[in-house]
Scaffold this active site. Structure first.
Site, mmCIF file in Angstrom:
data_model
loop_
_atom_site.group_PDB
_atom_site.id
_atom_site.type_symbol
_atom_site.label_atom_id
_atom_site.label_comp_id
_atom_site.label_asym_id
_atom_site.label_seq_id
_atom_site.Cartn_x
_atom_site.Cartn_y
_atom_site.Cartn_z
ATOM 1 N N TYR A 181 -6.752 13.026 -21.551
ATOM 2 C CA TYR A 181 -8.030 12.368 -21.288
ATOM 3 C C TYR A 181 -8.158 11.953 -19.819
ATOM 4 O O TYR A 181 -9.099 11.264 -19.463
ATOM 5 C CB TYR A 181 -8.158 11.106 -22.147
ATOM 6 C CG TYR A 181 -8.217 11.355 -23.640
ATOM 7 C CD1 TYR A 181 -7.140 11.908 -24.313
ATOM 8 C CD2 TYR A 181 -9.337 11.013 -24.376
ATOM 9 C CE1 TYR A 181 -7.171 12.124 -25.674
ATOM 10 C CE2 TYR A 181 -9.381 11.221 -25.742
ATOM 11 C CZ TYR A 181 -8.295 11.779 -26.386
ATOM 12 O OH TYR A 181 -8.337 11.981 -27.735
ATOM 13 N N LYS A 192 5.963 14.546 -29.310
ATOM 14 C CA LYS A 192 6.233 15.965 -29.593
ATOM 15 C C LYS A 192 7.229 16.449 -28.536
ATOM 16 O O LYS A 192 7.018 17.457 -27.835
ATOM 17 C CB LYS A 192 4.900 16.743 -29.550
ATOM 18 C CG LYS A 192 4.977 18.183 -30.009
ATOM 19 C CD LYS A 192 5.104 18.359 -31.499
ATOM 20 C CE LYS A 192 5.195 19.826 -31.876
ATOM 21 N NZ LYS A 192 5.648 20.069 -33.239
#
Ligand code: NAD
Length: 323
Positions: free
Chosen positions: A119, A162
């Site tokens: 973002y 992740k």
């Protein structure tokens, strides 16, 4: 206290006035500064939030926000992303606590890093390829980890990442673990895909979750479904100087204008504002009025009821006036 009120678009304009009425009932001395921002303003005036609006927001102590329509074809900088970044509100705190209409029994809070990740707005766009940069820094990872670790009553921290694939997640993970060890907080770690599964499979095992911006955005909509929907899910954006309170949901164009939006997420966001401002007694009053309204079965259609936004408002104010 000066509160900037930014209802935004769609159902933001329907639910935020209810939250303001609730705040006025428990905090009659506060000043409310109404500012119109968003897509509807952009269509009319060619600007979604002007410099002057932004300066007026900065003169307030905190912000009550609704939701803004952000069309996929970018025509302006996202207002909420601008506010989060420019006012350095780095922690997005999203509590998910079951109530009497919830399908599952859960009580956990997601701490979502709020200013970085995909973002951050660093995108190279050409006709056949778009490169989006994922920015993760030690500084931002550390401060969200510290805030999560300092959650009052924390039992266990779940660090979601992740890191098996992304080096950026490796940094986030390592910093979160360092902070948890330093503050002697019990922690576990979980890959985001396994987390998406476990949230549905066994949601009651979670207590405090810390994760990056995009993962937190997605997991919190999933978590909202566990407690009965977006209409019940509040959030806070916290920085060292400013704080903004908003429902997790968006502008919901599919139901906007029908008078059936559930205002409880916005009202519980106002409750978080009261807690942030140190008004614990008033926050409890708001929670009680919500609980009683739900117990009476005054439910909007998203919760299986037939009541309107205005009915929920009436019930909340009735319980606030006669506690
Ligand atoms: P949404 O959250 O607006 O709606 C998803 C679904 O949940 C819809 O079916 C809607 O009717 C329902 N819903 C949401 N809030 C509800 C409420 N209070 N009461 C009853 N039902 C409710 O998500 P979307 O449809 O993906 O997004 C619509 C617009 O909102 C998009 O332009 C998106 O960019 C924007 N958005 C803004 C914010 C924000 O400003 N913080 C957050 C999310 C989405």
């Amino acid at each position: 206290m000066r509160i900037a009120v930014l209802p935004g678009d769609g159902i933001g304009k329907e639910v935020v006035p209810v939250a303001v009425d609730v705040l006025k009932a428990v905090l009659p001395g506060a000043e409310y500064v109404h500012i119109e921002v968003g897509h509807e303003r952009f269509l009319r005036e060619g600007v979604a939030m002007s410099e002057e609006d932004f300066e007026n927001v900065k003169k307030c102590d905190c912000i009550l926000f609704g939701a803004i329509t952000t069309p996929p074809k970018k025509c302006y900088r996202s207002v909420i992303l601008t506010l989060r970044r420019e006012l350095d509100m780095y922690a997005n705190v999203r509590p998910f606590k079951s109530c009497m209409v919830s399908p599952y029994n859960v009580d956990f809070t997601i701490y979502r890093e709020n200013c970085e990740d995909l973002y951050c707005g660093m995108e190279e766009v050409s006709e056949d390829m778009v490169l989006s940069t994922r920015k993760i820094t030690r500084h931002a990872s550390e401060r969200i980890a510290r805030m999560a670790c300092r959650r009052p009553g924390l039992k266990k921290l779940t660090i979601v990442h992740k890191a098996n694939v992304l080096r950026s997640c490796e940094l986030f993970r390592n910093v979160c673990i360092e902070v948890a060890k330093e503050l002697s907080v019990p922690y576990e770690e979980m890959l985001v895909d396994a987390m998406a599964y476990s949230l549905i499979r066994d949601p009651s095992r979670f207590d405090t979750i810390v994760t990056t911006n995009l993962f937190g955005d997605i997991l919190s909509d999933e978590a909202a479904a566990l407690i009965g929907g977006l209409g019940l899910s509040p959030s806070a954006n916290i920085g060292d100087r400013y704080a903004l309170f908003e429902p997790v949901h968006g502008s919901a164009p599919d139901i906007a204008g029908k008078g059936i939006a559930n205002p409880i997420a916005a009202v519980l966001s106002a409750k978080m504002l009261l807690e942030w401002a140190g008004r614990g007694k008033e926050a409890e009053m708001v929670q009680r009025s919500v609980d009683r309204t739900l117990a009476d079965g005054v439910l909007t259609p998203d919760l299986g009821g037939v009541y309107k936004t205005s009915d929920v408002r009436r019930s909340l104010l009735k319980y606030l006036e006669a506690p």
